[in-house]
Scaffold this motif. Structure first.
Motif, PDB file in Angstrom:
ATOM      1  N   TRP A  48      56.566  -3.129  30.481  1.00 32.24           N
ATOM      2  CA  TRP A  48      57.332  -3.644  31.439  1.00 32.24           C
ATOM      3  C   TRP A  48      56.147  -4.519  32.424  1.00 32.24           C
ATOM      4  O   TRP A  48      56.452  -4.850  33.542  1.00 32.24           O
ATOM      5  CB  TRP A  48      57.703  -2.872  32.271  1.00 32.24           C
ATOM      6  CG  TRP A  48      58.343  -1.650  32.112  1.00 32.24           C
ATOM      7  CD1 TRP A  48      58.060  -0.471  31.947  1.00 32.24           C
ATOM      8  CD2 TRP A  48      59.921  -1.360  31.864  1.00 32.24           C
ATOM      9  NE1 TRP A  48      59.027   0.492  31.460  1.00 32.24           N
ATOM     10  CE2 TRP A  48      59.961   0.173  31.507  1.00 32.24           C
ATOM     11  CE3 TRP A  48      60.983  -1.951  32.045  1.00 32.24           C
ATOM     12  CZ2 TRP A  48      61.368   0.754  31.231  1.00 32.24           C
ATOM     13  CZ3 TRP A  48      62.347  -1.576  31.709  1.00 32.24           C
ATOM     14  CH2 TRP A  48      62.409  -0.142  31.500  1.00 32.24           C
ATOM     15  N   GLY A 109      51.207   2.520  38.067  1.00 32.72           N
ATOM     16  CA  GLY A 109      52.092   3.053  38.729  1.00 32.72           C
ATOM     17  C   GLY A 109      51.821   4.667  39.426  1.00 32.72           C
ATOM     18  O   GLY A 109      52.339   5.023  40.698  1.00 32.72           O
ATOM     19  N   SER A 110      51.434   5.226  38.447  1.00 28.84           N
ATOM     20  CA  SER A 110      51.307   6.968  38.976  1.00 28.84           C
ATOM     21  C   SER A 110      50.514   7.057  40.011  1.00 28.84           C
ATOM     22  O   SER A 110      50.736   7.757  40.791  1.00 28.84           O
ATOM     23  CB  SER A 110      50.715   7.582  37.751  1.00 28.84           C
ATOM     24  OG  SER A 110      51.695   7.575  36.476  1.00 28.84           O
ATOM     25  N   VAL A 113      52.443   5.990  43.124  1.00 26.54           N
ATOM     26  CA  VAL A 113      53.326   7.068  43.504  1.00 26.54           C
ATOM     27  C   VAL A 113      52.666   8.223  44.099  1.00 26.54           C
ATOM     28  O   VAL A 113      53.299   8.695  45.092  1.00 26.54           O
ATOM     29  CB  VAL A 113      54.231   7.356  42.109  1.00 26.54           C
ATOM     30  CG1 VAL A 113      54.920   8.671  42.399  1.00 26.54           C
ATOM     31  CG2 VAL A 113      55.253   6.102  41.816  1.00 26.54           C
ATOM     32  N   TYR A 142      62.180   7.688  36.952  1.00 29.77           N
ATOM     33  CA  TYR A 142      60.635   7.897  36.432  1.00 29.77           C
ATOM     34  C   TYR A 142      59.622   7.393  37.426  1.00 29.77           C
ATOM     35  O   TYR A 142      59.689   5.981  37.884  1.00 29.77           O
ATOM     36  CB  TYR A 142      60.502   6.896  35.116  1.00 29.77           C
ATOM     37  CG  TYR A 142      59.340   7.198  34.344  1.00 29.77           C
ATOM     38  CD1 TYR A 142      59.109   8.143  33.470  1.00 29.77           C
ATOM     39  CD2 TYR A 142      57.961   6.514  34.921  1.00 29.77           C
ATOM     40  CE1 TYR A 142      57.886   8.517  32.786  1.00 29.77           C
ATOM     41  CE2 TYR A 142      56.973   6.587  34.073  1.00 29.77           C
ATOM     42  CZ  TYR A 142      56.613   7.672  32.934  1.00 29.77           C
ATOM     43  OH  TYR A 142      55.732   7.700  32.290  1.00 29.77           O
ATOM     44  N   HIS A 143      58.890   8.317  38.018  1.00 24.45           N
ATOM     45  CA  HIS A 143      57.963   7.932  38.995  1.00 24.45           C
ATOM     46  C   HIS A 143      56.466   8.318  38.411  1.00 24.45           C
ATOM     47  O   HIS A 143      55.533   8.561  39.065  1.00 24.45           O
ATOM     48  CB  HIS A 143      58.137   8.750  40.055  1.00 24.45           C
ATOM     49  CG  HIS A 143      59.263   8.324  40.636  1.00 24.45           C
ATOM     50  ND1 HIS A 143      59.761   7.074  41.195  1.00 24.45           N
ATOM     51  CD2 HIS A 143      60.466   9.167  40.962  1.00 24.45           C
ATOM     52  CE1 HIS A 143      61.013   7.072  41.897  1.00 24.45           C
ATOM     53  NE2 HIS A 143      61.470   8.384  41.659  1.00 24.45           N
ATOM     54  N   GLY A 144      56.355   8.083  36.842  1.00 24.48           N
ATOM     55  CA  GLY A 144      54.815   8.259  36.535  1.00 24.48           C
ATOM     56  C   GLY A 144      54.563   9.705  35.975  1.00 24.48           C
ATOM     57  O   GLY A 144      55.370  10.643  36.239  1.00 24.48           O
ATOM     58  N   GLU A 198      63.787   4.031  42.824  1.00 24.46           N
ATOM     59  CA  GLU A 198      63.483   2.633  42.012  1.00 24.46           C
ATOM     60  C   GLU A 198      64.804   1.962  42.429  1.00 24.46           C
ATOM     61  O   GLU A 198      65.840   2.607  41.879  1.00 24.46           O
ATOM     62  CB  GLU A 198      63.506   2.931  40.387  1.00 24.46           C
ATOM     63  CG  GLU A 198      62.488   3.758  40.046  1.00 24.46           C
ATOM     64  CD  GLU A 198      62.639   4.504  38.611  1.00 24.46           C
ATOM     65  OE1 GLU A 198      62.552   3.594  37.884  1.00 24.46           O
ATOM     66  OE2 GLU A 198      63.152   5.587  38.538  1.00 24.46           O
ATOM     67  N   ASP A 231      60.195   2.457  44.875  1.00 25.24           N
ATOM     68  CA  ASP A 231      59.386   2.662  43.592  1.00 25.24           C
ATOM     69  C   ASP A 231      59.438   1.184  42.813  1.00 25.24           C
ATOM     70  O   ASP A 231      60.319   1.341  42.038  1.00 25.24           O
ATOM     71  CB  ASP A 231      59.306   3.851  42.820  1.00 25.24           C
ATOM     72  CG  ASP A 231      58.289   3.651  41.752  1.00 25.24           C
ATOM     73  OD1 ASP A 231      57.623   2.852  41.631  1.00 25.24           O
ATOM     74  OD2 ASP A 231      58.177   4.918  41.103  1.00 25.24           O
ATOM     75  N   VAL A 233      57.377  -0.411  40.710  1.00 24.54           N
ATOM     76  CA  VAL A 233      56.341  -0.358  39.819  1.00 24.54           C
ATOM     77  C   VAL A 233      56.854  -1.465  38.837  1.00 24.54           C
ATOM     78  O   VAL A 233      55.978  -2.284  38.118  1.00 24.54           O
ATOM     79  CB  VAL A 233      55.762   0.792  39.296  1.00 24.54           C
ATOM     80  CG1 VAL A 233      55.026   0.800  38.029  1.00 24.54           C
ATOM     81  CG2 VAL A 233      54.944   1.570  40.324  1.00 24.54           C
ATOM     82  N   ILE A 234      58.027  -1.331  38.479  1.00 23.13           N
ATOM     83  CA  ILE A 234      58.398  -2.156  37.557  1.00 23.13           C
ATOM     84  C   ILE A 234      59.163  -3.527  38.145  1.00 23.13           C
ATOM     85  O   ILE A 234      58.771  -4.662  37.685  1.00 23.13           O
ATOM     86  CB  ILE A 234      59.773  -1.626  36.625  1.00 23.13           C
ATOM     87  CG1 ILE A 234      59.129  -0.759  35.374  1.00 23.13           C
ATOM     88  CG2 ILE A 234      60.553  -2.689  35.895  1.00 23.13           C
ATOM     89  CD1 ILE A 234      60.200   0.143  34.820  1.00 23.13           C
ATOM     90  N   LYS A 260      51.811  -2.439  37.515  1.00 18.85           N
ATOM     91  CA  LYS A 260      51.982  -3.462  36.550  1.00 18.85           C
ATOM     92  C   LYS A 260      51.989  -4.945  36.899  1.00 18.85           C
ATOM     93  O   LYS A 260      51.007  -5.613  36.331  1.00 18.85           O
ATOM     94  CB  LYS A 260      53.477  -3.123  35.957  1.00 18.85           C
ATOM     95  CG  LYS A 260      53.740  -1.718  35.397  1.00 18.85           C
ATOM     96  CD  LYS A 260      55.011  -1.281  34.704  1.00 18.85           C
ATOM     97  CE  LYS A 260      55.161   0.208  34.672  1.00 18.85           C
ATOM     98  NZ  LYS A 260      54.777   0.549  33.208  1.00 18.85           N
TER      99      LYS A 260
HETATM  100  C1  LIG Z   1      59.203   3.039  38.364  1.00 17.11           C
HETATM  101  C2  LIG Z   1      57.847   3.516  37.833  1.00 17.11           C
HETATM  102  N1  LIG Z   1      57.178   4.242  38.725  1.00 17.11           N
HETATM  103  C3  LIG Z   1      55.959   4.803  38.228  1.00 17.11           C
HETATM  104  C4  LIG Z   1      55.320   4.378  36.925  1.00 17.11           C
HETATM  105  C5  LIG Z   1      54.195   4.854  36.372  1.00 17.11           C
HETATM  106  O1  LIG Z   1      53.340   3.787  36.087  1.00 17.11           O
HETATM  107  P1  LIG Z   1      52.077   4.042  35.154  1.00 17.11           P
HETATM  108  O2  LIG Z   1      52.638   4.481  33.802  1.00 17.11           O
HETATM  109  O3  LIG Z   1      51.347   2.599  35.169  1.00 17.11           O
HETATM  110  O4  LIG Z   1      50.895   5.098  35.755  1.00 17.11           O
HETATM  111  C6  LIG Z   1      56.231   3.799  36.067  1.00 17.11           C
HETATM  112  C7  LIG Z   1      55.811   3.347  34.776  1.00 17.11           C
HETATM  113  O5  LIG Z   1      56.449   2.945  33.762  1.00 17.11           O
HETATM  114  C8  LIG Z   1      57.507   3.285  36.672  1.00 17.11           C
HETATM  115  O6  LIG Z   1      58.450   2.521  35.682  1.00 17.11           O
END
Ligand SMILES: Cc1ncc(COP(=O)(O)O)c(C=O)c1O
Length: 423
Positions: A48, A109-110, A113, A142-144, A198, A231, A233-234, A260
């Motif tokens: 993504w 993103g982790s 978060v 999904y938050h990493g 998200e 969130d 990240v996407i 990302k």
């Molecule tokens: C909404 C969201 N938050 C956090 C993350 C975690 O990101 P990363 O894998 O870059 O640490 C992702 C990864 O896909 C995500 O989609």
């Protein structure tokens, strides 16, 4: 790739992977190439993130130029550097909350978060409400994969091996604002720090928000004094055809997590955008509050320089506007797949995001059907992956052409036919 590999792949069954790895060695536009010289159209922009497409020399040049001056120097306490400062001003200017402050994170993103989760708790403590510690998230979320993000996740298979991790987290159904209200009430409003959300659920299966859901959830949070953390990240930096999903849905969030698309993945970097009132206890003149958090590579100059060049490129080429133009094109291309016997639903129409969900009956008959479809699409020259075991992901680079979008839809249709014929 031979069995002698020492590289331990994320999310992989290493015992069966030997010989099955695909080594990606190059890319241009929306296409990547493997070590055997085979080209694939990348329907998912890597994970993504490769929004500006592959092979952008100017991003490499931005990294080189910065590394020649200064590759890295830490930013703990009072050190800073020009690209990090410039990037934060730039991101704050794009943020849909005036006067935002920006905390840079080094990984994906982790890190963003976990930073946001710690920051909301530090904020309430600084405000004299230390009992506000509970964080609420949603099913399918999904938050990493850092400790907080794993704990907040709503995909059970990602958590089973690790729970309990971080406590004081609660989960609500992804589409039910009343459940959020009730959960806050049952915890006691003075105990809930924040709601993580998200705007479009991504890795959980690409679920755009039900009409009115986000506004209702945001209003419930406001009523109870609970911080709303988007969130993104996407969705941050253009994937929904606006710089932020929070702008598209008028969310007025307290914090936004990003990563990302900030650099399109050319170097790892993320950012937490913090609305002015939430930053205030830490920034107010005379305040002794310290957010005791940060990473060795927070504010990494080379990564920041690449992110700035990436934002330049997105602006110069009008890629956010391009996503808005392509949104109906992608939706129209994927829509016919909904009629296939192996498909139960196609979700699209919110930016350059889509999911093709595999019918429950087909999954029950063959639990491996999802992976077989991913492989069949790859055989047809298109890379996708399986989300939550149920749906094929579509999230192409913003530079994808209309013809390439048709190729993705065509390869999915062929893959579905191939798998059905072989069943
Ligand atoms: C909404 C969201 N938050 C956090 C993350 C975690 O990101 P990363 O894998 O870059 O640490 C992702 C990864 O896909 C995500 O989609």
């Amino acid at each position: 790739m031979t069995a002698a590999s020492s590289f331990w792949n994320p999310f992989a069954q290493m015992a069966t992977l030997a010989g099955g790895k695909i080594s990606i060695v190059g890319g241009r536009g929306s296409t990547v190439i493997d070590a055997a010289g085979r080209e694939y159209l990348d329907a998912i922009a890597s994970l993504w993130y490769c929004n500006v497409g592959y092979g952008r020399a100017e991003l490499a040049e931005a990294a080189v130029a910065q590394m020649r001056e200064l590759a890295a120097f830490h930013t703990f306490e009072y050190y800073t550097n020009p690209p990090a400062e410039a990037l934060c001003v730039r991101v704050a200017g794009l943020a849909p909350m005036p006067g935002a402050k920006v905390f840079l994170t080094p990984g994906g993103g982790s890190d963003a978060v976990d930073t946001a989760a710690k920051l909301v708790r530090a904020y309430w403590r600084a405000c004299g409400q230390p009992d506000r510690q509970v964080i609420i998230s949603r099913s399918h979320a999904y938050h990493g994969m850092n400790a907080y993000g794993t704990s907040l996740g709503g995909i059970p298979s990602n958590m089973e091996a690790f729970t309990p991790l971080v406590g004081l987290v609660e989960q609500v159904p992804w589409d039910d604002p009343e459940a959020l209200d009730k959960t806050i009430e049952s915890m006691g409003p003075g105990r809930v720090a924040a709601f993580f959300c998200e705007p479009v659920i991504g890795a959980g299966g690409v679920y755009p928000p039900p009409a009115g859901y986000l506004t209702a959830a945001r209003d419930i949070c406001r009523t109870h004094g609970v911080l709303f953390v988007a969130d993104e990240v996407i969705t941050g930096f253009g994937r929904l055809g606006t710089w932020f999903a929070s702008g598209r849905f008028s969310l007025d969030p307290d914090l936004i997590t990003t990563a990302k698309g900030l650099s399109s993945g050319y170097l790892p970097i993320g950012a937490v955008l913090v609305a002015e009132p939430i930053a205030e206890p830490f920034w107010r003149p005379g305040s002794a509050e310290v957010f005791r958090h940060g990473y060795t590579y927070s504010g990494h100059p080379a990564a920041a320089a690449v992110a700035l060049a990436n934002l330049d490129l997105i602006e110069r080429e009008g890629l956010v506007e391009r996503v808005a133009e392509l949104e109906p094109v992608l939706a129209a291309a994927l829509e016919p797949l909904a009629g296939h016997p192996l498909v139960s639903e196609v979700r699209a129409g919110t930016g350059l995001l889509g999911a093709v969900e595999i019918a429950e009956q087909a999954r029950a008959a063959d639990p491996r059907i999802g992976q077989r479809l991913v492989l069949a699409a790859r055989e047809r020259g298109v890379l996708t992956r399986l989300l939550r075991g149920i749906a094929l992901q579509v999230s192409p680079p913003f530079v994808i052409t209309e013809a390439e979008i048709d190729r993705i839809a065509g390869a999915f249709a062929d893959a579905l036919d191939d798998v059905m014929a072989a069943s």
